[in-house]
Scaffold this active site. Sequence first.
Site, PDB file in Angstrom:
ATOM      1  N   CYS A  41      -6.987  -8.677   3.591  1.00 28.21           N
ATOM      2  CA  CYS A  41      -8.191  -7.822   3.532  1.00 28.21           C
ATOM      3  C   CYS A  41      -9.459  -8.614   3.838  1.00 28.21           C
ATOM      4  CB  CYS A  41      -8.299  -7.170   2.153  1.00 28.21           C
ATOM      5  SG  CYS A  41      -7.051  -5.905   1.859  1.00 28.21           S
ATOM      6  N   ARG A  87       0.730 -13.677   3.082  1.00 32.77           N
ATOM      7  CA  ARG A  87       0.069 -13.353   4.336  1.00 32.77           C
ATOM      8  C   ARG A  87      -1.334 -13.947   4.407  1.00 32.77           C
ATOM      9  NH1 ARG A  87       0.409  -7.019   4.766  1.00 32.77           N
ATOM     10  NH2 ARG A  87       0.335  -7.242   2.497  1.00 32.77           N
ATOM     11  N   VAL A 100       0.835  -1.209   0.000  1.00 30.96           N
ATOM     12  CA  VAL A 100       0.000   0.000   0.000  1.00 30.96           C
ATOM     13  C   VAL A 100       0.863   1.250   0.000  1.00 30.96           C
ATOM     14  CG1 VAL A 100      -1.668   1.364   1.318  1.00 30.96           C
ATOM     15  CG2 VAL A 100      -1.952  -1.107   1.144  1.00 30.96           C
ATOM     16  N   THR A 141      -2.613  -3.887   9.430  1.00 33.76           N
ATOM     17  CA  THR A 141      -3.464  -4.066  10.612  1.00 33.76           C
ATOM     18  C   THR A 141      -3.956  -5.519  10.604  1.00 33.76           C
ATOM     19  OG1 THR A 141      -5.210  -3.006   9.282  1.00 33.76           O
ATOM     20  CG2 THR A 141      -4.240  -1.713  11.057  1.00 33.76           C
ATOM     21  N   ASP A 182      10.335   3.146   6.508  1.00 27.44           N
ATOM     22  CA  ASP A 182       9.980   1.778   6.862  1.00 27.44           C
ATOM     23  C   ASP A 182      10.928   1.313   7.954  1.00 27.44           C
ATOM     24  OD1 ASP A 182       8.199  -0.575   5.312  1.00 27.44           O
ATOM     25  OD2 ASP A 182       9.842  -1.349   6.537  1.00 27.44           O
ATOM     26  N   ARG A 196      14.620  -3.646   3.539  1.00 27.65           N
ATOM     27  CA  ARG A 196      13.632  -3.207   2.543  1.00 27.65           C
ATOM     28  C   ARG A 196      14.004  -1.828   1.995  1.00 27.65           C
ATOM     29  NH1 ARG A 196       8.656  -5.662   2.266  1.00 27.65           N
ATOM     30  NH2 ARG A 196       7.687  -3.687   1.674  1.00 27.65           N
ATOM     31  N   THR A 214      -6.515  -0.216   7.419  1.00 24.97           N
ATOM     32  CA  THR A 214      -7.893  -0.624   7.671  1.00 24.97           C
ATOM     33  C   THR A 214      -8.109  -0.840   9.162  1.00 24.97           C
ATOM     34  OG1 THR A 214      -7.978  -1.721   5.527  1.00 24.97           O
ATOM     35  CG2 THR A 214      -9.668  -2.326   7.126  1.00 24.97           C
TER      36      THR A 214
END
Length: 429
Positions: free
Chosen positions: A263, A334, A20, A88, A38, A43, A123
């Site tokens: 999600c 994930r 995202v 989240t 980050d 990364r 979210t």
Amino acid sequence: MFEKLKNKEAKLSVIGLGYVGLPIALEFARKMKVIGFDIKPDRIEKMKQHIDPSNELEASAFEGCDIKFTSNPEDLKEACFHVVAVPTPINKHNLPDLNPLLSATRTVGKALKKGDYVVFESTVYPGCTEEDCVPVLEQESGLKFNVDFKVGYSPERINPGDKEHTLTKILKIVSGSDPEALEEISAVYGSIIKAGIYKASSIKVAEAAKIIENTQRDVNIALMNELSLIFNRLNINTYEVLEAAGTKWNFLRFSPGLVGGHCIGVDPYYLTYKANELGYHSKIITGGRFINDAMGPYIAKQVVKKLISKGHKINGSRVLIMGATFKENVSDIRNSKVADVYNELKSFSVNVDVTDPHASSKELMEEYGYGLVDKIDKKYHAVILAVNHDEYMKLDEVYFKSITVDDPLFVDVKGVFRGKIREMTYWSL
């Protein structure tokens, strides 16, 4: 605020550079000065070399961007508009895990100055931004909400692996802690979003809108999965039924399958958590979650039953699972429900191999305790096509027969090979 950002007199920061945050940071960096933060230095080093660790963006996406990648939280003090885009997740009890969000909020709070803005994209359940995050910002900064700094919420709508519905082409919901904040945040996002801006009436409305987008899909998929359980007992193919029903103009097109990812398989639990807190115990949403979470073990048990009916010995039988990610053509593992299929088969003492052209064997081992086979050099009693990667769509029954024993089972979770498998025993949801 927007004028300062546009004229590069101020900087914008993005906290969390995952699937995202990174696209948002790069898109803003084509218009203004950006600090990409980050917590993982490895990364950051990849992004400095124009490599997307999530494997979603090409190197060309980094070109022409005025961005500073960093893992040093002190650098955030240079920015006055902060976008928080951290995960989240849920914990093992299916309860919201706000630790990444609150940790990021504390980091931003330490860098906050008078006049700054903080916009959350993660979210959350309705009320989280103002009830959980704002107090942390006030505590860490010593500043007063809506007097010294302002807040907004703009839910992410990124769809991993989707090259058509990309960031700038998706209508963006925005909200602000007061009318001025709403206008400034709308202007900032409006500078990069081509599809337009939708101004929600409040932060809670924006939070709720995001969470029901995925809850609605989850419930509809759960209905399809429940139908597949019924139709399996009737010995009819669910996809044939859906194809027939789909000839009616107002029939909604959803399909059964494994519901994982960050999600659809997670967001409904945030909503039911908040509902429970308010004294309401959801029935439809939790029912849908129960059905969808049970599909992995169900598929595995069907494989075991069908192998037994063929006379194959279960203890020591060999099964190949093709696909380990949570959806097709992505590397993201994930909350992949393929792990549930794997674990259930292992509980029956089945020898299970997993292959995937996109997933990382190392990440799978760290997350789920199993890796990928280096090459397919065995004869399997069953093949489970769990994830419809493009690479698998190019295969045919000749190939599947070449890697299986006599009288094998082919399990096509999403029904994509329906009508193409004729000599192997075929089963799908």
